[in-house]
Design a protein around this motif. Structure first.
Motif, short mmCIF file in Angstrom:
data_model
loop_
_atom_site.label_atom_id
_atom_site.label_comp_id
_atom_site.label_asym_id
_atom_site.label_seq_id
_atom_site.Cartn_x
_atom_site.Cartn_y
_atom_site.Cartn_z
N GLU A 27 -2.06 -43.96 10.47
CA GLU A 27 -2.21 -45.35 9.59
C GLU A 27 -2.44 -46.46 10.66
O GLU A 27 -3.40 -47.44 10.25
N GLN A 28 -2.05 -46.31 11.68
CA GLN A 28 -2.47 -47.66 12.75
C GLN A 28 -3.64 -47.33 13.35
O GLN A 28 -4.61 -48.40 13.51
N ALA A 29 -4.40 -46.28 13.36
CA ALA A 29 -5.73 -45.78 13.70
C ALA A 29 -6.59 -46.46 12.76
O ALA A 29 -7.59 -47.25 12.97
N VAL A 30 -6.29 -46.32 11.59
CA VAL A 30 -7.02 -46.68 10.30
C VAL A 30 -7.05 -48.38 10.27
O VAL A 30 -8.06 -48.99 10.07
N ARG A 31 -5.86 -48.96 10.43
CA ARG A 31 -5.72 -50.24 10.69
C ARG A 31 -6.55 -50.88 11.65
O ARG A 31 -7.36 -51.91 11.49
N ASP A 32 -6.37 -50.45 12.84
CA ASP A 32 -7.24 -50.93 13.94
C ASP A 32 -8.75 -50.72 13.99
O ASP A 32 -9.46 -51.62 14.44
N LEU A 33 -9.20 -49.50 13.50
CA LEU A 33 -10.54 -49.14 13.62
C LEU A 33 -11.22 -49.27 12.25
O LEU A 33 -12.58 -49.26 12.25
N HIS A 34 -10.82 -49.84 11.30
CA HIS A 34 -11.49 -50.00 10.01
C HIS A 34 -12.65 -50.92 10.23
O HIS A 34 -13.71 -50.51 9.59
N PRO A 35 -12.58 -52.00 11.14
CA PRO A 35 -13.82 -52.81 11.49
C PRO A 35 -15.09 -52.10 11.81
O PRO A 35 -16.09 -52.50 11.79
N ILE A 36 -14.70 -51.08 12.35
CA ILE A 36 -15.87 -50.10 12.85
C ILE A 36 -16.00 -49.01 12.40
O ILE A 36 -16.59 -47.75 12.70
N ARG A 37 -15.56 -48.62 11.24
CA ARG A 37 -15.68 -47.40 10.57
C ARG A 37 -17.09 -46.95 10.09
O ARG A 37 -17.91 -47.94 10.10
N VAL A 48 -12.96 -42.83 10.41
CA VAL A 48 -12.86 -43.64 11.56
C VAL A 48 -12.54 -42.41 12.64
O VAL A 48 -11.83 -41.68 12.18
N ASP A 49 -13.24 -42.54 13.65
CA ASP A 49 -12.87 -41.60 15.01
C ASP A 49 -11.79 -42.56 15.89
O ASP A 49 -12.00 -43.31 16.65
N ALA A 50 -10.57 -41.65 16.23
CA ALA A 50 -9.53 -42.42 16.90
C ALA A 50 -9.52 -41.90 18.11
O ALA A 50 -8.53 -41.95 18.98
N GLY A 51 -10.60 -41.34 18.67
CA GLY A 51 -10.80 -40.45 19.96
C GLY A 51 -10.38 -38.92 19.82
O GLY A 51 -11.24 -38.28 19.97
#
Length: 83
Positions: A27-37, A48-51
């Motif tokens: 959930e944190q990955a989605v929140r943090d990375l949504h701007p670069i989805r 989203v690619d969280a690494g």
């Protein structure tokens, strides 16, 4: 991105334990990375690619909610074949 509500598909919840991930981490990955989805070409609208893992999800801006559809790790150890 903030979201008042996060829901999970049954499929996505199954994948968490199979892949050693936690709800909070995904959930944190989605929140943090949504701007670069990225646009997803499958059953969910976004990716989203969280690494070390990837999340596919839908977002409903009017309801301020996200729905996690699936999650997987990018690098799994190779299985050793019996000789």
């Amino acid at each position: 991105m903030t979201a008042d509500r996060v829901t999970w598909t049954f499929h996505a919840e199954e994948r968490l334990s199979q892949r050693g991930l936690t709800r909070a981490r995904v959930e944190q990955a989605v929140r943090d990375l949504h701007p670069i989805r990225e646009i997803n070409r499958g059953r969910a609208a976004w990716r989203v690619d969280a690494g070390s893992f990837v999340v596919v999800y839908d977002r409903s801006p009017g309801l301020n909610s996200i729905r996690i559809v699936s999650v997987w790790v990018k690098h799994r150890p190779r299985r050793r074949h019996a000789r």
